[in-house]
Design a protein around this motif. Sequence first.
Motif, PDB file in Angstrom:
ATOM      1  N   CYS A  86       2.529   0.126  -4.192  1.00  0.00           N
ATOM      2  CA  CYS A  86       1.576  -0.880  -4.288  1.00  0.00           C
ATOM      3  C   CYS A  86       2.298  -2.271  -4.289  1.00  0.00           C
ATOM      4  N   ASN A  88       1.212  -5.093  -4.383  1.00  0.00           N
ATOM      5  CA  ASN A  88       0.758  -6.052  -5.666  1.00  0.00           C
ATOM      6  C   ASN A  88       1.155  -7.543  -5.669  1.00  0.00           C
ATOM      7  N   CYS A 108      -3.876   0.158  -8.008  1.00  0.00           N
ATOM      8  CA  CYS A 108      -3.069  -0.823  -7.702  1.00  0.00           C
ATOM      9  C   CYS A 108      -3.915  -2.186  -7.908  1.00  0.00           C
ATOM     10  N   CYS A 109      -3.109  -3.006  -8.599  1.00  0.00           N
ATOM     11  CA  CYS A 109      -4.075  -4.406  -8.792  1.00  0.00           C
ATOM     12  C   CYS A 109      -4.441  -5.060  -7.476  1.00  0.00           C
ATOM     13  N   ASP A 110      -3.989  -4.847  -6.446  1.00  0.00           N
ATOM     14  CA  ASP A 110      -4.209  -5.515  -5.048  1.00  0.00           C
ATOM     15  C   ASP A 110      -5.279  -4.819  -4.345  1.00  0.00           C
ATOM     16  N   CYS A 125      -4.281  -9.180  -9.192  1.00  0.00           N
ATOM     17  CA  CYS A 125      -2.912  -9.275  -9.205  1.00  0.00           C
ATOM     18  C   CYS A 125      -2.729 -10.625 -10.095  1.00  0.00           C
TER      19      CYS A 125
END
Length: 189
Positions: A86, A88, A108-110, A125
């Motif tokens: 990720c 991110n 994944c924060c993205d 993110c």
Amino acid sequence: MDLHCFFLRFHFACFLLFATAACCFSHPSLLGIHPLDEKYYSSEMIKCKDESKSFSRDRLNDNFCDCPDGTDEPGTSACPNGKFYCRNLGSKPQFIVSSHVNDHFCDCCDGSDEYDGTICCPNTCVMGGNAESTFRNCKSKASKNGVKSEESVHTGLKLVIILQVILVIFLVFLWSFRCRTRSRRRRYR
């Protein structure tokens, strides 16, 4: 001074054109790969990292596990031992287990691990966290018609590139026409 401004605008338009082209035509099979490993995957024949086998580049991320260590499937959940990277951007990059790719949960924060278009993962993110409870079902018009939303985004990016090329051609034509007009005025004075 006016010509200088035109050239600055022209160079900026060219920069936008090439930046968009790079994003649009970048190799989609490099999904889930750490940026430092992109060179490793650049040749036509790639060796599994455990050196047990080799595979051709067209078999990278084809959703079939060729390498026991998951080297050939970093962007899919086909290999149980695979790792997905990720990026991110705006937060801390991380690796996740490849079985978490397209599992309808934003790891994944993205949101890059959920690229199949079945759910929307907002990019959190910048906020510094995962979107555990904020994912929602993605039912875009494109996916209702049987076209995957990723393909429709790709088509949209290609359309933007085509429009930018037309714009650059128009600007070059306009500039050459203006230069000819100025030179004719100078001759007749």
